[in-house]
Design a protein around this motif. Sequence first.
Motif, PDB file in Angstrom:
ATOM      1  N   GLY A  54       0.981  -1.599  -0.049  1.00 53.13           N
ATOM      2  CA  GLY A  54       0.166   0.187   0.144  1.00 53.13           C
ATOM      3  C   GLY A  54       0.415   0.936  -0.353  1.00 53.13           C
ATOM      4  N   ARG A  55       2.492   1.506   0.021  1.00 55.41           N
ATOM      5  CA  ARG A  55       3.321   2.439   0.832  1.00 55.41           C
ATOM      6  C   ARG A  55       3.333   2.430  -1.144  1.00 55.41           C
ATOM      7  NH1 ARG A  55       9.399   1.900   3.227  1.00 55.41           N
ATOM      8  NH2 ARG A  55       8.997   0.199   1.625  1.00 55.41           N
ATOM      9  N   PRO A  56       2.748   3.874  -1.432  1.00 59.51           N
ATOM     10  CA  PRO A  56       2.886   4.795  -2.679  1.00 59.51           C
ATOM     11  C   PRO A  56       4.369   4.716  -3.787  1.00 59.51           C
ATOM     12  CG  PRO A  56       2.316   6.468  -1.262  1.00 59.51           C
ATOM     13  CD  PRO A  56       2.229   4.849  -0.672  1.00 59.51           C
ATOM     14  N   VAL A  57       4.417   4.454  -4.456  1.00 60.45           N
ATOM     15  CA  VAL A  57       6.290   5.382  -5.124  1.00 60.45           C
ATOM     16  C   VAL A  57       5.703   7.148  -5.550  1.00 60.45           C
ATOM     17  CG1 VAL A  57       7.468   4.118  -6.962  1.00 60.45           C
ATOM     18  CG2 VAL A  57       6.474   3.226  -5.380  1.00 60.45           C
ATOM     19  N   ARG A  58       6.334   7.699  -5.251  1.00 58.15           N
ATOM     20  CA  ARG A  58       6.507   8.584  -6.277  1.00 58.15           C
ATOM     21  C   ARG A  58       7.615   8.744  -7.631  1.00 58.15           C
ATOM     22  NH1 ARG A  58       8.104  14.090  -4.873  1.00 58.15           N
ATOM     23  NH2 ARG A  58       8.579  13.375  -2.458  1.00 58.15           N
ATOM     24  N   SER A  59       7.387   8.806  -8.115  1.00 51.83           N
ATOM     25  CA  SER A  59       8.982   8.913  -9.593  1.00 51.83           C
ATOM     26  C   SER A  59       8.710  10.762  -9.912  1.00 51.83           C
ATOM     27  CB  SER A  59       8.264   8.244 -10.228  1.00 51.83           C
ATOM     28  OG  SER A  59       7.881   6.799  -9.903  1.00 51.83           O
ATOM     29  N   ARG A  60       9.823  10.744 -10.445  1.00 49.41           N
ATOM     30  CA  ARG A  60      10.347  11.472 -10.838  1.00 49.41           C
ATOM     31  C   ARG A  60      10.857  11.692 -12.399  1.00 49.41           C
ATOM     32  NH1 ARG A  60      11.826  16.414  -6.887  1.00 49.41           N
ATOM     33  NH2 ARG A  60      12.940  14.965  -5.729  1.00 49.41           N
ATOM     34  N   ARG A  61      11.710  12.692 -13.014  1.00 48.07           N
ATOM     35  CA  ARG A  61      12.672  12.799 -14.225  1.00 48.07           C
ATOM     36  C   ARG A  61      13.738  13.623 -13.785  1.00 48.07           C
ATOM     37  NH1 ARG A  61      13.033   9.314 -18.251  1.00 48.07           N
ATOM     38  NH2 ARG A  61      11.232   8.767 -19.424  1.00 48.07           N
ATOM     39  N   LEU A  62      14.942  12.903 -13.553  1.00 42.86           N
ATOM     40  CA  LEU A  62      16.363  14.430 -13.061  1.00 42.86           C
ATOM     41  C   LEU A  62      16.966  13.754 -13.892  1.00 42.86           C
ATOM     42  CD1 LEU A  62      16.060  13.468  -9.149  1.00 42.86           C
ATOM     43  CD2 LEU A  62      14.734  15.303 -10.115  1.00 42.86           C
ATOM     44  N   THR A  63      17.895  15.160 -14.380  1.00 41.69           N
ATOM     45  CA  THR A  63      19.065  15.288 -14.864  1.00 41.69           C
ATOM     46  C   THR A  63      20.418  14.160 -14.536  1.00 41.69           C
ATOM     47  OG1 THR A  63      19.666  17.271 -14.423  1.00 41.69           O
ATOM     48  CG2 THR A  63      18.222  16.784 -16.399  1.00 41.69           C
ATOM     49  N   PRO A  64      21.112  13.838 -14.780  1.00 46.97           N
ATOM     50  CA  PRO A  64      22.379  12.844 -14.172  1.00 46.97           C
ATOM     51  C   PRO A  64      23.317  14.051 -13.364  1.00 46.97           C
ATOM     52  CG  PRO A  64      22.171  13.151 -17.018  1.00 46.97           C
ATOM     53  CD  PRO A  64      21.241  13.650 -16.487  1.00 46.97           C
ATOM     54  N   GLY A  65      23.119  15.310 -13.053  1.00 46.82           N
ATOM     55  CA  GLY A  65      24.464  15.922 -12.940  1.00 46.82           C
ATOM     56  C   GLY A  65      22.860  16.915 -11.514  1.00 46.82           C
ATOM     57  N   ASP A  66      21.952  16.595 -11.280  1.00 42.02           N
ATOM     58  CA  ASP A  66      20.952  16.935 -10.572  1.00 42.02           C
ATOM     59  C   ASP A  66      21.408  16.825  -9.194  1.00 42.02           C
ATOM     60  OD1 ASP A  66      18.681  17.980  -8.247  1.00 42.02           O
ATOM     61  OD2 ASP A  66      17.475  17.763 -10.414  1.00 42.02           O
ATOM     62  N   PRO A  67      21.719  17.581  -8.725  1.00 42.49           N
ATOM     63  CA  PRO A  67      22.310  17.667  -6.919  1.00 42.49           C
ATOM     64  C   PRO A  67      21.511  16.815  -5.908  1.00 42.49           C
ATOM     65  CG  PRO A  67      22.527  19.364  -7.027  1.00 42.49           C
ATOM     66  CD  PRO A  67      22.298  18.755  -7.991  1.00 42.49           C
ATOM     67  N   ARG A  68      19.711  16.630  -6.132  1.00 40.33           N
ATOM     68  CA  ARG A  68      19.195  16.262  -5.626  1.00 40.33           C
ATOM     69  C   ARG A  68      18.982  14.683  -5.115  1.00 40.33           C
ATOM     70  NH1 ARG A  68      13.989  19.665  -7.685  1.00 40.33           N
ATOM     71  NH2 ARG A  68      14.847  18.571 -10.043  1.00 40.33           N
ATOM     72  N   ILE A  69      20.058  14.370  -6.453  1.00 37.63           N
ATOM     73  CA  ILE A  69      19.369  12.325  -6.698  1.00 37.63           C
ATOM     74  C   ILE A  69      20.518  11.650  -5.386  1.00 37.63           C
ATOM     75  CG2 ILE A  69      20.822  10.737  -7.601  1.00 37.63           C
ATOM     76  CD1 ILE A  69      21.107  12.517  -9.978  1.00 37.63           C
ATOM     77  N   GLY A  70      21.242  12.400  -4.577  1.00 35.16           N
ATOM     78  CA  GLY A  70      21.729  11.599  -3.584  1.00 35.16           C
ATOM     79  C   GLY A  70      20.864  12.321  -2.288  1.00 35.16           C
ATOM     80  N   THR A  71      19.608  13.096  -1.982  1.00 35.09           N
ATOM     81  CA  THR A  71      19.482  13.575  -1.328  1.00 35.09           C
ATOM     82  C   THR A  71      18.308  13.635  -1.147  1.00 35.09           C
ATOM     83  OG1 THR A  71      19.201  15.671  -2.160  1.00 35.09           O
ATOM     84  CG2 THR A  71      20.966  15.393  -0.567  1.00 35.09           C
ATOM     85  N   GLU A  72      16.915  13.024  -2.396  1.00 32.44           N
ATOM     86  CA  GLU A  72      15.707  12.854  -2.885  1.00 32.44           C
ATOM     87  C   GLU A  72      15.603  12.058  -3.252  1.00 32.44           C
ATOM     88  OE1 GLU A  72      14.003  17.315  -3.863  1.00 32.44           O
ATOM     89  OE2 GLU A  72      15.602  17.908  -2.576  1.00 32.44           O
ATOM     90  N   CYS A  73      15.662  11.260  -3.490  1.00 34.52           N
ATOM     91  CA  CYS A  73      15.413  10.053  -3.740  1.00 34.52           C
ATOM     92  C   CYS A  73      16.677   8.513  -3.020  1.00 34.52           C
ATOM     93  CB  CYS A  73      16.615   9.729  -5.139  1.00 34.52           C
ATOM     94  SG  CYS A  73      16.131  11.303  -6.267  1.00 34.52           S
ATOM     95  N   ASP A  74      14.843   7.628  -3.109  1.00 33.06           N
ATOM     96  CA  ASP A  74      15.105   6.894  -2.409  1.00 33.06           C
ATOM     97  C   ASP A  74      15.783   5.510  -3.569  1.00 33.06           C
ATOM     98  OD1 ASP A  74      14.095   7.732   0.210  1.00 33.06           O
ATOM     99  OD2 ASP A  74      12.343   7.923  -0.922  1.00 33.06           O
ATOM    100  N   VAL A  75      15.160   5.487  -3.807  1.00 33.86           N
ATOM    101  CA  VAL A  75      15.357   4.585  -5.230  1.00 33.86           C
ATOM    102  C   VAL A  75      16.094   5.708  -6.610  1.00 33.86           C
ATOM    103  CG1 VAL A  75      14.900   3.042  -7.322  1.00 33.86           C
ATOM    104  CG2 VAL A  75      13.356   2.856  -4.806  1.00 33.86           C
ATOM    105  N   VAL A  76      17.047   5.183  -7.689  1.00 31.98           N
ATOM    106  CA  VAL A  76      17.670   5.862  -8.544  1.00 31.98           C
ATOM    107  C   VAL A  76      17.154   4.456  -9.981  1.00 31.98           C
ATOM    108  CG1 VAL A  76      19.444   6.455  -9.367  1.00 31.98           C
ATOM    109  CG2 VAL A  76      19.024   7.103  -7.518  1.00 31.98           C
ATOM    110  N   TYR A  77      16.607   4.581 -10.742  1.00 33.48           N
ATOM    111  CA  TYR A  77      16.448   4.142 -11.748  1.00 33.48           C
ATOM    112  C   TYR A  77      17.344   4.518 -12.934  1.00 33.48           C
ATOM    113  CZ  TYR A  77      13.990   1.425 -15.884  1.00 33.48           C
ATOM    114  OH  TYR A  77      13.872   0.561 -16.345  1.00 33.48           O
TER     115      TYR A  77
END
Length: 197
Positions: A97-120
């Motif tokens: 029942g846990r939702p998975v919220r997805s969004r696109r980020l560019t490779p150099g985006d600093p949020r990848i290391g702080t605002e992502c639980d899963v990186v695809y």
Amino acid sequence: MQIIGHGPAPGSGRSISARLRGFACLAATVLLTLAAPPAPARSPVPDADHAAAVEQEVLGILSYTRWPAEPPELRLCVVGSADYADDLLAGATQASGRPVRSRRLTPGDPRIGTECDVVYLGALGEAERRPLYAQLVDRPILSISERDASCTVGSMFCLQIEDTQIWFQVNLDSVARSRVRINPKVLQLGRRRTPAP
């Protein structure tokens, strides 16, 4: 040296020079064929069936993953050109029942290391992959790659997408360095699932 072939029978009237001209024409044809540029390789065409199957495979991997502090919703970030992430980007819900919220980020985006639980990860060049993997080191982030046939550096899970099946490889070194915990059952499943010969 004896040459055996399927030329005309003795007495058929064909001269040796005519035979040599025939061999020369054949040799020229073979050489021209070999020298021709190869036909371009065809990339697999993304379709709804593949996207749905990838979504199910990813959700299955997520169900076997535990984070140090379980988030109420999983933040999945798609980085790079991904052929099969459309269903993931549309939003998903785990069996729990846990939702998975997805969004696109560019490779150099600093949020990848702080605002992502899963990186695809989709298609990325080497210059983009290395700094991205550096962002994931020692963080509770699950990484799944769509295009990494060797699966030797970086991503924890590497999806292998073929015409009739989707399977995955597991990079045990990346799993060991991660701060997420993967159920051993899925690790064994990943090691056993190899492409059909």
